[in-house]
Design an enzyme around this catalytic site. Structure first.
Site, mmCIF file in Angstrom:
data_model
loop_
_atom_site.group_PDB
_atom_site.id
_atom_site.type_symbol
_atom_site.label_atom_id
_atom_site.label_comp_id
_atom_site.label_asym_id
_atom_site.label_seq_id
_atom_site.Cartn_x
_atom_site.Cartn_y
_atom_site.Cartn_z
ATOM 1 C CG ASP A 224 -5.432 -1.583 1.905
ATOM 2 O OD1 ASP A 224 -4.857 -2.048 2.893
ATOM 3 O OD2 ASP A 224 -6.537 -1.002 1.969
ATOM 4 C CG ASP B 157 -5.187 2.094 -3.445
ATOM 5 O OD1 ASP B 157 -6.218 2.308 -2.791
ATOM 6 O OD2 ASP B 157 -4.696 0.961 -3.609
ATOM 7 C CG ASP C 244 -4.796 -12.500 -9.375
ATOM 8 O OD1 ASP C 244 -3.756 -12.268 -10.017
ATOM 9 O OD2 ASP C 244 -5.056 -13.589 -8.853
#
Length: 254
Positions: free
Chosen positions: A23, A21, A189
């Protein structure tokens, strides 16, 4: 690095590919995304003109595709207006990221390790392709990745947390899920990336803070690391990726 499951140690000779991934996983980008979103939304009078909080951004934007974010913040806007909004947002993000985007510690060491062993490499993200390529370029890794799979490359509604982006990367690389490891993040989160990797049938190494460990484990991550210094040990050799739990990588190979 800590184990969160019962997967064994993967031998370097049997590993085929690494998927990353971007970010939060490769670089600390959320502050730049938040700054761009906050400025634009405040100018539009969103939230009564009050700036959105970092907590709001983490809960509703981090890790999500622009399509998903657009449906949430402006459910009544036509597609053309959403496209214009996100074009402006990505331009602001590019400006701010260019001023100070930083890699997650230890990333370059891991990349050198993967290149030296001839592993296949792909970046897999919900970010728009231009955004993804910008970040990879700033990090100096444009030549490292053999391909980039963006959320827009999948059918509508099939970006992460659906497994489609990771499965597409596997198919394009010609690699198998059993011999591929995913690196992603739960610095926020959001656990959409972990969920996508698990759904794709691959072991997931999550770059996560201590406060996020419970979320990461619940989402199905195989292992947890604070950063890549935790994931890459100086004594890694060509036979075994690792022999100690704090530097070992997971594998689904029995």
């Amino acid at each position: 690095m800590e184990r969160s499951g019962g997967n064994g140690i993967c031998r370097a000779a049997s590993m085929e590919a690494l998927l990353f991934d971007i970010d939060g996983t490769m670089c600390v980008s959320d502050p730049f995304h938040h700054r761009a979103f906050s400025e634009l939304l405040q100018g539009l009078g969103y939230n009564g003109g009050a700036p959105i909080t970092p907590e709001f951004g983490m809960a509703h934007m981090a890790g999500r595709s622009n399509q998903h974010i657009g449906r949430f913040i402006f459910p009544d806007w036509p597609q053309q207006r959403l496209h214009a909004f996100f074009s402006e947002k990505e331009a602001l993000f590019a400006l701010y990221a260019g001023e100070g985007l930083q890699e997650v510690l230890g990333l370059r060491e891991l990349c050198r390790w993967a290149r030296d062993r001839g592993l296949k490499r792909a970046a897999v993200t919900n970010a728009p392709r231009a955004n993804a390529e910008l970040m990879i370029g700033i990090l100096g890794l444009a030549d490292f990745f053999q391909l980039v799979v963006a959320g827009e490359d999948c059918r509508e509604g099939r970006s992460k947390p659906c497994p489609d982006p990771y499965l597409r990367a596997l198919a394009l690389l010609g690699a198998s899920a059993e011999r591929t490891i995913i690196f992603d993040t739960t610095l926020t989160d959001s656990v959409v990336d972990v969920q996508a990797g698990v759904a794709a049938g691959m072991p997931v190494v999550a770059i996560a803070s201590e406060s996020r460990e419970a979320k990461v484990v619940a989402a199905g991550a195989s292992m947890i690391a604070r950063d890549y210094r935790d994931a890459v040990a100086p004594k890694i050799d060509s036979e075994l990726i690792a022999v100690e739990p704090h530097v070992s990588f997971p594998s689904r190979i029995e």
